[in-house]
Every structure is written in C-alpha cells, then in structure tokens.
Design an enzyme around this catalytic site. Structure first.
Site, PDB file in Angstrom:
ATOM      1  N   MET A 173       0.825  -1.213   0.000  1.00 57.37           N
ATOM      2  CA  MET A 173       0.000   0.000   0.000  1.00 57.37           C
ATOM      3  C   MET A 173       0.855   1.256   0.000  1.00 57.37           C
ATOM      4  SD  MET A 173      -3.522  -0.611   1.164  1.00 57.37           S
ATOM      5  CE  MET A 173      -3.708  -0.784   2.917  1.00 57.37           C
ATOM      6  N   CYS A 174       1.991   1.181   0.705  1.00 58.58           N
ATOM      7  CA  CYS A 174       2.898   2.321   0.754  1.00 58.58           C
ATOM      8  C   CYS A 174       4.295   1.788   0.986  1.00 58.58           C
ATOM      9  CB  CYS A 174       2.578   3.260   1.908  1.00 58.58           C
ATOM     10  SG  CYS A 174       0.980   4.064   1.753  1.00 58.58           S
ATOM     11  N   GLY A 175       5.266   2.630   0.710  1.00 57.10           N
ATOM     12  CA  GLY A 175       6.646   2.265   1.009  1.00 57.10           C
ATOM     13  C   GLY A 175       7.234   3.292   1.950  1.00 57.10           C
ATOM     14  N   ARG A 231       5.506   0.529  -4.631  1.00 58.28           N
ATOM     15  CA  ARG A 231       4.609   0.439  -3.474  1.00 58.28           C
ATOM     16  C   ARG A 231       3.744   1.689  -3.329  1.00 58.28           C
ATOM     17  NH1 ARG A 231       5.675  -3.701  -0.027  1.00 58.28           N
ATOM     18  NH2 ARG A 231       4.266  -2.715   1.457  1.00 58.28           N
ATOM     19  N   THR A 235       6.483   6.643   0.018  1.00 59.11           N
ATOM     20  CA  THR A 235       5.806   6.643  -1.275  1.00 59.11           C
ATOM     21  C   THR A 235       4.394   6.142  -1.024  1.00 59.11           C
ATOM     22  OG1 THR A 235       6.511   4.388  -1.765  1.00 59.11           O
ATOM     23  CG2 THR A 235       7.938   6.186  -2.539  1.00 59.11           C
TER      24      THR A 235
END
Ligand SMILES: Cc1cc2nc3c(=O)[nH]c(=O)nc-3n(C[C@H](O)[C@H](O)[C@H](O)COP(=O)(O)O)c2cc1C
Lengths: 440, 226
Positions: free
Chosen positions: B1-3, B32, B77
């Site tokens: 979902m995110c980095g 990501r 990110t």
C-alpha cells in the site's frame, strides 16, 4: 379457522386485532392491562444498521489466529475496585420476586462462568445469587426493598436506579400472586397483596441531592465499589450529563424496548425513546465532558445477538446488558411449553404475562412447583452458552472490521438502512455520506 | 500500500552523501506508492520537508535531493487508501518542529482517536489516518513523553495495521503493530541505521553486505539517538 382475507375481508391498520381485543378487555374489566416483556411495536433498531467490513482500504483480522480482545473495566473513574469483566455483555437487574430464586441463581452461575456480572433488582439480594455470582451489581431503587448496608458492602458495584426503559417516570410493580412469604419478608411488606413501588427516590429529588447520596454510598462502601446510575432513555443527553455531574462511575441507559416484569401496557409502548436513538445522545454528553470511555456507558434494551452487541459498541457503548434475552436463554417462551401456554391463553413467542406468576417455564414465578422446573445449574449452563455465542459473534464482526479489541469499533464502521435509523444513530445512510439532521 | 524508508547516519563523514544515498532508497519504493511521495531531511539548520504528488524520481529531481547533505532522512511513497491524493495528504506528517512520521498500513480506529485529540484542542488538517498518529505522538511528546514512550502509547491507543518510522531532531524510531504484517527491515552498521519496507531499497547502501539486518518484531520500539 379460514383466513378472513381469503374472503376479501380487510383488517384495519388503526384498529387491528390486538387493539380491538384491548378495547374489549378494558370494557369488560374496567382495569388497564399490566404485562411483562418490553415494547412490541417495531421501532428503528440495530437491525437497521450494517457494519462496513474491511476489504481493500482496511484489513480484516483472521478469525482463529489473531486476537480480538473483549474485556472491559467498569467504574475506574472514582472506585478503588473497578469491575474487570472478560466480556462486555452483562446481565441486567431483574428482581427476586419478579424472578424465582432458581432463575436468579442460574443467571449468576451463567454470568460467572463467562466472567461477567449480574445484577440484583427491586427486591434485594438473595444468598443464592450472591453465592453464585463472582461479580454482583446491587441495585439501589426508590422502593428500598431489601436494602441494607451489609448487602451494599457485599456487592461488587452499586447501581442507583432512576428509571427503566420500559417505564421511564414509573415505579416498580409486583402483583400479589407473586408475593410469597419469602418475597414479602425480604421487602418487609405483607404477602399476597399488590405492591407498587415509588417512581422517584424518597431521599433526593434532583442531581444536587443525588451527589450527596452518592458520597454517602461511597462512605458506606469505603470508596471501593463502582457506582452506576441507571436511567430509562428519554432526555438522555441531559440525564447522562447530570449523572456524571452527580459523580457516577458508570451510566446505564435502558432504551424503550427494554424488558420489564410488570408494567402498564400503555407505559411500555408509549414512553421513552428507542435504544438506537439514546446511544448517540449519551455518547455526545460523555464526549462533551471529555469522559467518553472514562465514565463507562452500558446500554440495554433489545440486545439479542452479537451483531447488536457490536453495533451498540460501535455507537460508543462500553458494554451492554441483557434482560429478556437472558430469560429466553433460560427457557422462557420455549415451544416445549406450548400446551401449558395455551391453557393460560398464550403461546410460545407471545408469552408476556410475567406479572401473574404462572410462568410454565418456572422463571417469572414464585410458585414452588413451577419454579422447581428450572434447574439452576442447567440454566446457568444455557446462559453461559448464550453469552459465549454473543461474544463470539461480536468478535467475528469486529475482526471483519479490522479490530483487535471490541471497544475499537466506532460509528464510522456503521451505515444505516433507513433514513430514520440514520437520523437516530447519526450514521450515514448506506452508500451515501448523508446523516439526516446534520446537513448535506 | 505504501513504502517507507529512513536513513540515520552515525558517521559524520557520510553527511555530505545523505541525499545521494537516500534518493535510490525512496526510488526503490516507487511500485509500493506511485501516487505521491514525501521526505524529511535533517541537517544542522533543521528539518526540511518536501511532499508532492507524482513519482519519487521526479520529486527528488525537482528539489535536487541527491545533492543535499544532512544526518537523517525519512521518506514515503504513497498508494492512497481512503483519503485524497494531494501534497497535504502525502507523508511525512510533521505536526511539531522536528517531528516527522511515515506510516505503512491503515489504522482501524483513527476516527475515535481523532475525536479525543480534538477534545484536547488538537485538530488534524487532513482526513488521513496517519496524521492522527503523528498528532497523537506530538501531543504525548508535548506532555513530556520521550519518543519511545510516545510510540508505546500508540500501541495502546491505536488499532489496525502499521509499520511506523518516526524521527525527531535527535531520534529515529521504528514500531510495528502486534500482527506485524506490514513489511519492514532494518540494517545497521557502524556508519548508519537504515530502515525500509523492502530490502531492495537498502541494497545500494555502502557496506550493506556486512550490515546487521533484522526484521523488527511486533510491538517493540526500535530507537536510535544521536
Ligand atoms: C423480568 C424482568 C424484571 C426486571 N426487573 C428490573 C428491576 O428490578 N430493576 C431494574 O432496574 N430493571 C429491571 N428490569 C429491566 C432490566 O434491568 C433491563 O433494563 C431490560 O430488561 C433490558 O432490556 P431487554 O430486556 O430488552 O434486554 C427487569 C426486566 C425484566 C425482563
């Protein structure tokens, strides 16, 4: 009997058959109807709400591996010994007198088996109930039946009852046929004669004197026991604020559907607001004081399933209490008594004459033969089973919403199916962001 | 979902290299979180925050991050879940001077915590769940908690899934929820501590093959101070 509608006959919505029977009964007898159970009319309820389970934007928890805790602490605002319950489903106050001693004992056994509390009622504390209940809440009512400082001290918490959802503004009632010698003895009143208890407390009239009363109760119990205040749901926002101002550790709000042992039918059906409408008012009052989840909120009135438990908690309750459902778990309204219900003019699913002491299931009676039908050990097992199912169901739903603790359910997890429920519960109509009453 | 990525330099000799080391880390997290990106760089003049929509490569180039020096950096990110894609909704959230939070996961009770914060006069400027955690930590620090304690309080107050990296002018701390299913890896050498959602973000760092690599345990605060 042939179905009259088949012959083209039409029943009146205004004068339906129950209404007609009520008028006929009144004309015949000249007395109003008194019964048990709670409101039978349909009102917006938890069934009108749905939970938003997780899918992509949120993650659900795995049912069998990942924990979803259920415990709750009640009364840690002022009390030195708050209650720490394993599950947030408690047994509501139902009096010895309304219920048999066996039924009271069974409720205590069931509650204790699953780590929750049970509550006395308008009639004092019985040794059976105290003995079988690990956490026993002692009700302090306007009637003062059976009230004594020793029982106050032997309780685990004290619940000051201002009102009941079935009859906010009304007092207790126990008809003569249920007043056995033992019941009469505990209430220091004559046996066999109808009792009507006061609708308000004799020694205080408002929140100002109630503050003093609470201090008195704290002194008697050495500041150890949590003090609850129970109100029937009407002007809930104000009542909850006043309960907190008077010093309550816990506020119990009982919606209009809440059960009763004996109340005028007109009272049961026409006074108070639905549980669904009361919770947001109570939560708003607590939140404005910065005390939501610090003064705990127990909600009752129509709790039947784990879905009801989860939804009540999502709206902001810390715990719920059950009355009617616990009696059903004990065997109330069971089809096995169909013939006997028929003999007293009722039927399984309809029986509500808790006031008259002829309960075939042996629960709402003082008749020695009838009450012997209920085995307290077996009854306790059934209540415990039912409480376990409620908890597992609530956990199932909370996990689906990604919660590792039931108390982390929140109003944002809910949507409403009807405009009425949306307005009362203050959650959006499903698929919209519209909460009626709060603009567009 | 995110980095998420972070780099905390122990060896002052590496400080001129901070941007050059950090840019490949955040770029490695592009898949990501392709919606938006953000970073906070710490140098002797303070904390500098850059957040924008778009790819990390473009954002880093626009601000010439590779040429920046400093002693610590965090980056994020984003692949948005429930709130909008705008620069304001991008991480890091920086609710107090020197405090930056990046988050991978989603909190399941942030509306309730948000209301509690509002009662204390702390309002969030976005509807993002991570901002609530940032402001919660900010409040606890303002009340006197150190960063590690504030993060332990997150465990009590917040439900849901999270890997958090939180930095102050002096501290660098990582925490995962009890399920620990949002990925995280920490690498430590005598020169630096580096953290990322995935190992390949760390692969270019000098001396990485000799680094002590750990996968952070659930519910344990990993913290470093300078
Ligand atoms: C048989 C019976 C007896 C009750 N006795 C009392 C009582 O003595 N004191 C009281 O505060 N409430 C009493 N109640 C109300 C319950 O405490 C509770 O508020 C109500 O049953 C909750 O609603 P529910 O029945 O839909 O679960 C009684 C209810 C029933 C069904």
């Amino acid at each position: 009997m042939t179905d009259p509608t088949q012959a083209g006959l039409r029943e009146s919505a205004t004068f339906d058959r129950a209404t007609i029977a009520g008028i006929q009964r009144a004309a015949e007898t000249g007395v109003y109807d008194i019964r048990g159970w709670g409101a039978k009319r349909a009102v917006p309820h938890f069934d009108d709400l749905l939970l938003l389970g997780a899918s992509m934007s949120r993650y659900p928890l795995e049912g069998y591996r990942e924990r979803c805790d259920t415990d709750v602490v009640l009364g840690d605002r002022h009390a030195r010994n708050p209650l720490h319950l394993d599950i947030p489903v408690t047994i509501a106050g139902m009096s010895f007198g309304a219920l048999s001693a066996q039924a009271k004992e069974a409720l205590g056994r069931g509650a204790t088996e699953v780590g929750t509390s049970t509550t006395t009622g308008d009639g004092g504390m019985t040794p059976e109930e105290r003995g079988q209940s690990k956490n026993l809440v002692y009700q302090y009512l306007p009637s003062r039946y059976g009230m004594n400082p020793d029982d106050l001290r032997s309780a685990d918490a004290i619940e000051i009852v201002l009102g009941q959802g079935a009859k906010p503004g009304g007092g207790g009632m126990l008809l003569g046929q249920k007043i056995s010698d033992r019941v009469a003895g505990m209430r220091t009143l004559p046996a066999g004669i109808d009792q009507r208890s006061a609708c308000r407390h004799p020694d205080w009239t408002g929140p100002d004197d109630l503050t003093i009363k609470i201090l008195e109760l704290r002194e008697i119990t050495d500041w150890q026991k949590p003090i609850y205040i129970k109100v029937g749901a009407t002007r809930t926002y104000y009542d909850v604020k006043l309960a907190v101002a008077a010093g309550a550790d816990v506020v119990v709000v009982d919606g209009m559907q809440g059960g009763t042992a004996a109340t005028q039918e007109v009272f049961i059906e026409h006074v108070g607001i639905p549980t669904l409408a009361a919770i947001p008012q109570a939560v708003q009052a607590l939140a404005e004081l910065g005390l939501h989840r610090k003064v705990q909120l127990i909600v009752s009135g129509g709790i039947r399933t784990g879905a009801d438990v989860a939804k009540a908690m999502a709206l902001g309750a810390d715990a719920v209490a059950i009355g009617t459902a616990a009696l059903i778990a004990l065997g109330d309204n069971h089809p096995r008594y169909a013939d006997e219900y028929a003999k007293i003019g009722s039927a399984p699913g309809y029986y509500d004459d808790y006031q008259d002491g002829r309960d075939p299931a042996g629960i709402t009676t003082q008749d020695p033969e009838l009450s012997a039908r209920l085995d307290p050990v077996e009854g306790g097992r059934r209540v415990a089973n039912y409480l376990r199912v409620l908890t597992l169901e609530a956990q199932t739903l909370a996990r689906a919403c990604g919660k590792a603790h039931l108390r982390n359910l929140e109003p944002e997890d809910l949507v409403a199916l009807t405009i009425e429920a949306a307005a009362m519960a203050r959650v959006p109509l499903a698929g919209t962001s519209w909460i009626p009453g709060q603009g567009f | 979902m995110c980095g998420i990525v972070g780099l905390h330099l122990k060896n002052p000799a590496l400080q001129p290299e901070l941007g050059r080391l950090f840019v490949p880390m955040i770029e490695a997290m592009t898949s990501r979180g392709p919606d938006s990106a953000g970073l906070a760089l710490y140098d002797d003049t303070g904390m500098h925050v850059v957040k924008d929509v778009g790819l990390p490569r473009d954002i880093c180039a626009a601000h010439d991050i590779a040429s920046r020096s400093g002693y610590q950096a965090v980056g994020h990110t984003r692949m948005a879940t429930e709130s909008a894609i705008t620069p304001e909704h991008a991480h890091p959230f920086t609710p107090a001077p020197g405090l930056a939070l990046v988050h991978n996961g989603s909190f399941s009770n942030h509306a309730s915590v948000r209301r509690n914060l509002a009662f204390d006069g702390i309002t969030c400027t976005t509807d993002n769940d991570s901002e609530v955690a940032a402001r919660f930590i900010g409040r606890e620090i303002a009340r006197g908690a150190d960063l590690e304690d504030a993060m332990r309080m997150v465990l009590k107050e917040f439900d849901g899934f999270f890997t958090l990296l939180v930095t102050t002018a002096t501290q660098f701390a990582v925490l995962r929820d009890s399920f620990a299913c949002k990925p995280a890896v920490i690498a430590e050498t005598t020169d630096y501590v580096a953290m990322a959602s995935e190992y390949h973000a760390l692969a270019e760092l000098p001396g990485i093959t000799d680094a002590r690599i750990v996968e952070p345990e659930p519910e344990r605060v990993y913290a470093w101070s300078r």
